[in-house]
Design a protein around this motif. Structure first.
Motif, PDB file in Angstrom:
ATOM      1  N   THR A 104      20.987  50.572  -3.107  1.00 23.39           N
ATOM      2  CA  THR A 104      20.646  49.192  -2.794  1.00 23.39           C
ATOM      3  C   THR A 104      20.071  49.171  -1.388  1.00 23.39           C
ATOM      4  OG1 THR A 104      21.419  46.891  -2.789  1.00 23.39           O
ATOM      5  CG2 THR A 104      22.978  48.559  -1.999  1.00 23.39           C
ATOM      6  N   GLY A 105      19.143  48.277  -1.142  1.00 24.02           N
ATOM      7  CA  GLY A 105      18.542  48.235   0.191  1.00 24.02           C
ATOM      8  C   GLY A 105      17.315  47.366   0.230  1.00 24.02           C
ATOM      9  N   VAL A 106      16.573  47.528   1.318  1.00 26.85           N
ATOM     10  CA  VAL A 106      15.365  46.728   1.548  1.00 26.85           C
ATOM     11  C   VAL A 106      14.190  47.676   1.718  1.00 26.85           C
ATOM     12  CG1 VAL A 106      14.278  44.944   2.947  1.00 26.85           C
ATOM     13  CG2 VAL A 106      16.777  44.986   2.726  1.00 26.85           C
ATOM     14  N   ALA A 107      13.300  47.683   0.730  1.00 24.26           N
ATOM     15  CA  ALA A 107      12.119  48.535   0.790  1.00 24.26           C
ATOM     16  C   ALA A 107      10.917  47.810   1.375  1.00 24.26           C
ATOM     17  CB  ALA A 107      11.780  49.068  -0.600  1.00 24.26           C
ATOM     18  N   GLY A 108      11.024  46.509   1.503  1.00 21.35           N
ATOM     19  CA  GLY A 108       9.921  45.747   2.084  1.00 21.35           C
ATOM     20  C   GLY A 108       9.006  45.189   1.039  1.00 21.35           C
ATOM     21  N   PRO A 109       8.010  44.500   1.457  1.00 21.91           N
ATOM     22  CA  PRO A 109       7.452  44.530   2.808  1.00 21.91           C
ATOM     23  C   PRO A 109       8.153  43.611   3.806  1.00 21.91           C
ATOM     24  CG  PRO A 109       6.068  43.169   1.431  1.00 21.91           C
ATOM     25  CD  PRO A 109       7.153  43.727   0.550  1.00 21.91           C
ATOM     26  N   GLU A 110       9.037  42.716   3.336  1.00 23.82           N
ATOM     27  CA  GLU A 110       9.711  41.763   4.216  1.00 23.82           C
ATOM     28  C   GLU A 110      11.211  42.058   4.260  1.00 23.82           C
ATOM     29  OE1 GLU A 110       8.055  39.454   5.958  1.00 23.82           O
ATOM     30  OE2 GLU A 110       6.183  40.137   5.049  1.00 23.82           O
ATOM     31  N   PRO A 111      11.883  41.683   5.350  1.00 23.71           N
ATOM     32  CA  PRO A 111      13.346  41.777   5.383  1.00 23.71           C
ATOM     33  C   PRO A 111      13.951  40.941   4.257  1.00 23.71           C
ATOM     34  CG  PRO A 111      12.481  41.306   7.570  1.00 23.71           C
ATOM     35  CD  PRO A 111      11.332  41.172   6.614  1.00 23.71           C
ATOM     36  N   SER A 112      15.196  41.246   3.914  1.00 21.77           N
ATOM     37  CA  SER A 112      15.906  40.522   2.858  1.00 21.77           C
ATOM     38  C   SER A 112      17.350  40.299   3.286  1.00 21.77           C
ATOM     39  CB  SER A 112      15.855  41.327   1.560  1.00 21.77           C
ATOM     40  OG  SER A 112      16.577  40.693   0.541  1.00 21.77           O
ATOM     41  N   GLU A 113      17.865  39.115   3.038  1.00 21.03           N
ATOM     42  CA  GLU A 113      19.249  38.776   3.371  1.00 21.03           C
ATOM     43  C   GLU A 113      19.571  39.097   4.823  1.00 21.03           C
ATOM     44  OE1 GLU A 113      21.820  40.831   0.601  1.00 21.03           O
ATOM     45  OE2 GLU A 113      21.211  39.574  -1.068  1.00 21.03           O
ATOM     46  N   GLY A 114      18.586  38.950   5.706  1.00 17.38           N
ATOM     47  CA  GLY A 114      18.812  39.242   7.113  1.00 17.38           C
ATOM     48  C   GLY A 114      18.842  40.719   7.453  1.00 17.38           C
ATOM     49  N   LYS A 115      18.541  41.577   6.480  1.00 12.95           N
ATOM     50  CA  LYS A 115      18.530  43.025   6.695  1.00 12.95           C
ATOM     51  C   LYS A 115      17.086  43.493   6.850  1.00 12.95           C
ATOM     52  CE  LYS A 115      23.012  43.359   5.917  1.00 12.95           C
ATOM     53  NZ  LYS A 115      23.614  43.243   4.643  1.00 12.95           N
ATOM     54  N   ALA A 116      16.889  44.405   7.782  1.00 10.49           N
ATOM     55  CA  ALA A 116      15.556  44.909   8.086  1.00 10.49           C
ATOM     56  C   ALA A 116      15.032  45.831   6.991  1.00 10.49           C
ATOM     57  CB  ALA A 116      15.589  45.671   9.408  1.00 10.49           C
ATOM     58  N   VAL A 117      13.725  45.894   6.896  1.00  6.26           N
ATOM     59  CA  VAL A 117      13.083  46.852   6.006  1.00  6.26           C
ATOM     60  C   VAL A 117      13.539  48.254   6.410  1.00  6.26           C
ATOM     61  CG1 VAL A 117      10.873  47.866   5.322  1.00  6.26           C
ATOM     62  CG2 VAL A 117      11.096  45.382   5.580  1.00  6.26           C
ATOM     63  N   GLY A 118      13.916  49.044   5.431  1.00  3.46           N
ATOM     64  CA  GLY A 118      14.354  50.418   5.669  1.00  3.46           C
ATOM     65  C   GLY A 118      15.856  50.609   5.661  1.00  3.46           C
ATOM     66  N   ILE A 119      16.632  49.511   5.610  1.00  2.00           N
ATOM     67  CA  ILE A 119      18.091  49.606   5.503  1.00  2.00           C
ATOM     68  C   ILE A 119      18.429  49.919   4.049  1.00  2.00           C
ATOM     69  CG2 ILE A 119      20.282  48.340   5.617  1.00  2.00           C
ATOM     70  CD1 ILE A 119      19.139  48.907   8.361  1.00  2.00           C
ATOM     71  N   VAL A 120      19.178  50.988   3.841  1.00  2.00           N
ATOM     72  CA  VAL A 120      19.518  51.447   2.502  1.00  2.00           C
ATOM     73  C   VAL A 120      20.998  51.838   2.468  1.00  2.00           C
ATOM     74  CG1 VAL A 120      19.132  53.296   0.794  1.00  2.00           C
ATOM     75  CG2 VAL A 120      17.192  52.301   2.031  1.00  2.00           C
ATOM     76  N   PHE A 121      21.668  51.474   1.403  1.00  2.00           N
ATOM     77  CA  PHE A 121      23.022  51.944   1.134  1.00  2.00           C
ATOM     78  C   PHE A 121      22.985  52.714  -0.172  1.00  2.00           C
ATOM     79  CE2 PHE A 121      23.831  48.373   3.897  1.00  2.00           C
ATOM     80  CZ  PHE A 121      24.854  48.825   4.715  1.00  2.00           C
ATOM     81  N   ILE A 122      23.597  53.893  -0.169  1.00  2.00           N
ATOM     82  CA  ILE A 122      23.819  54.637  -1.396  1.00  2.00           C
ATOM     83  C   ILE A 122      25.325  54.846  -1.512  1.00  2.00           C
ATOM     84  CG2 ILE A 122      21.556  55.756  -1.397  1.00  2.00           C
ATOM     85  CD1 ILE A 122      22.933  58.318  -0.351  1.00  2.00           C
ATOM     86  N   ALA A 123      25.811  54.940  -2.713  1.00  5.18           N
ATOM     87  CA  ALA A 123      27.248  55.154  -2.906  1.00  5.18           C
ATOM     88  C   ALA A 123      27.491  56.070  -4.087  1.00  5.18           C
ATOM     89  CB  ALA A 123      27.962  53.823  -3.110  1.00  5.18           C
ATOM     90  N   LEU A 124      28.620  56.748  -4.028  1.00  3.95           N
ATOM     91  CA  LEU A 124      29.050  57.651  -5.086  1.00  3.95           C
ATOM     92  C   LEU A 124      30.482  57.272  -5.449  1.00  3.95           C
ATOM     93  CD1 LEU A 124      28.425  61.338  -5.506  1.00  3.95           C
ATOM     94  CD2 LEU A 124      30.811  60.644  -5.338  1.00  3.95           C
ATOM     95  N   SER A 125      30.765  57.216  -6.737  1.00  4.50           N
ATOM     96  CA  SER A 125      32.104  56.876  -7.221  1.00  4.50           C
ATOM     97  C   SER A 125      32.564  57.912  -8.235  1.00  4.50           C
ATOM     98  CB  SER A 125      32.085  55.489  -7.876  1.00  4.50           C
ATOM     99  OG  SER A 125      33.322  55.197  -8.478  1.00  4.50           O
ATOM    100  N   THR A 126      33.784  58.393  -8.027  1.00  8.38           N
ATOM    101  CA  THR A 126      34.463  59.240  -8.999  1.00  8.38           C
ATOM    102  C   THR A 126      35.853  58.648  -9.209  1.00  8.38           C
ATOM    103  OG1 THR A 126      35.505  60.727  -7.392  1.00  8.38           O
ATOM    104  CG2 THR A 126      33.257  61.283  -8.100  1.00  8.38           C
ATOM    105  N   ALA A 127      36.622  59.225 -10.096  1.00 13.09           N
ATOM    106  CA  ALA A 127      37.983  58.744 -10.306  1.00 13.09           C
ATOM    107  C   ALA A 127      38.830  58.927  -9.046  1.00 13.09           C
ATOM    108  CB  ALA A 127      38.627  59.472 -11.481  1.00 13.09           C
ATOM    109  N   GLU A 128      38.471  59.894  -8.227  1.00 13.94           N
ATOM    110  CA  GLU A 128      39.255  60.212  -7.040  1.00 13.94           C
ATOM    111  C   GLU A 128      38.755  59.572  -5.761  1.00 13.94           C
ATOM    112  OE1 GLU A 128      37.840  62.794  -8.956  1.00 13.94           O
ATOM    113  OE2 GLU A 128      39.623  62.892 -10.215  1.00 13.94           O
ATOM    114  N   GLN A 129      37.492  59.216  -5.685  1.00 11.78           N
ATOM    115  CA  GLN A 129      36.941  58.739  -4.419  1.00 11.78           C
ATOM    116  C   GLN A 129      35.769  57.794  -4.623  1.00 11.78           C
ATOM    117  OE1 GLN A 129      35.497  62.683  -2.993  1.00 11.78           O
ATOM    118  NE2 GLN A 129      33.546  61.672  -2.674  1.00 11.78           N
ATOM    119  N   SER A 130      35.522  57.047  -3.575  1.00  8.74           N
ATOM    120  CA  SER A 130      34.352  56.183  -3.515  1.00  8.74           C
ATOM    121  C   SER A 130      33.829  56.253  -2.091  1.00  8.74           C
ATOM    122  CB  SER A 130      34.739  54.751  -3.869  1.00  8.74           C
ATOM    123  OG  SER A 130      33.617  53.913  -3.795  1.00  8.74           O
TER     124      SER A 130
END
Length: 164
Positions: A104-130
């Protein structure tokens, strides 16, 4: 960080490692809109490990299909570490996979939800960890999205290297 500076981890290697360990994967993608699952599916034999994926550009879809909390979306928005974690868990749960990965993130061309272009979150989930990572990329829309895919593959590769 420049979008092209992400260390490449091959989708072929990820698929091979998942196969070797008899593990499955599912994706939940907003920013990358299916690019991550497509990258994995491009590998011959990926059907042995890739359970499926959800493209969830819309927050309602994140909530209804992936189980992201409406409270989290209202308070934090779509571009957030907790949202990314819940997306990854939702993909893992819905597809009954061993690991879920989300973008999830902002690829642009404009900021979104007050977040700058280029802000990205990635996540990994297993039964043991997130786990979630905040990344900041420079570049155009395509470069940011491709960098997010590369970072996601790297995150899965790091998890696999932990002797899972």
């Amino acid at each position: 960080m420049n979008a092209s500076s992400i260390q490449n981890v091959s989708a072929h290697d990820i698929v091979a490692q998942l196969k070797k360990k008899d593990l499955t994967i599912a994706t939940a993608e907003s920013l990358t809109a299916g690019m991550l699952s497509s990258t994995l599916a491009d590998v011959p034999g990926a059907s042995a490990v890739l359970q499926g994926g959800v493209v969830a550009y819309n927050n309602g879809i994140k909530h209804r299909l992936l189980g992201v909390s409406a409270d989290t979306l209202a308070a934090r928005g779509a571009v957030d570490a907790e949202t990314a974690k819940q997306m990854a868990k939702g993909a893992r749960d819905r597809f009954r996979a061993d690991v879920g990965i989300s973008t999830t993130g902002v690829a642009g061309p404009e900021p979104s939800e007050g977040k700058a272009v280029g802000i990205v979150f990635i996540a990994l989930s297993t039964a043991e960890q997130s786990t979630a990572r905040l990344l900041r990329f420079e570049g155009n829309r395509d470069q940011i999205r491709r960098a997010a895919v590369a970072a996601s593959l790297r995150l899965v590769g790091e998890w696999l290297a932990q002797d899972n």
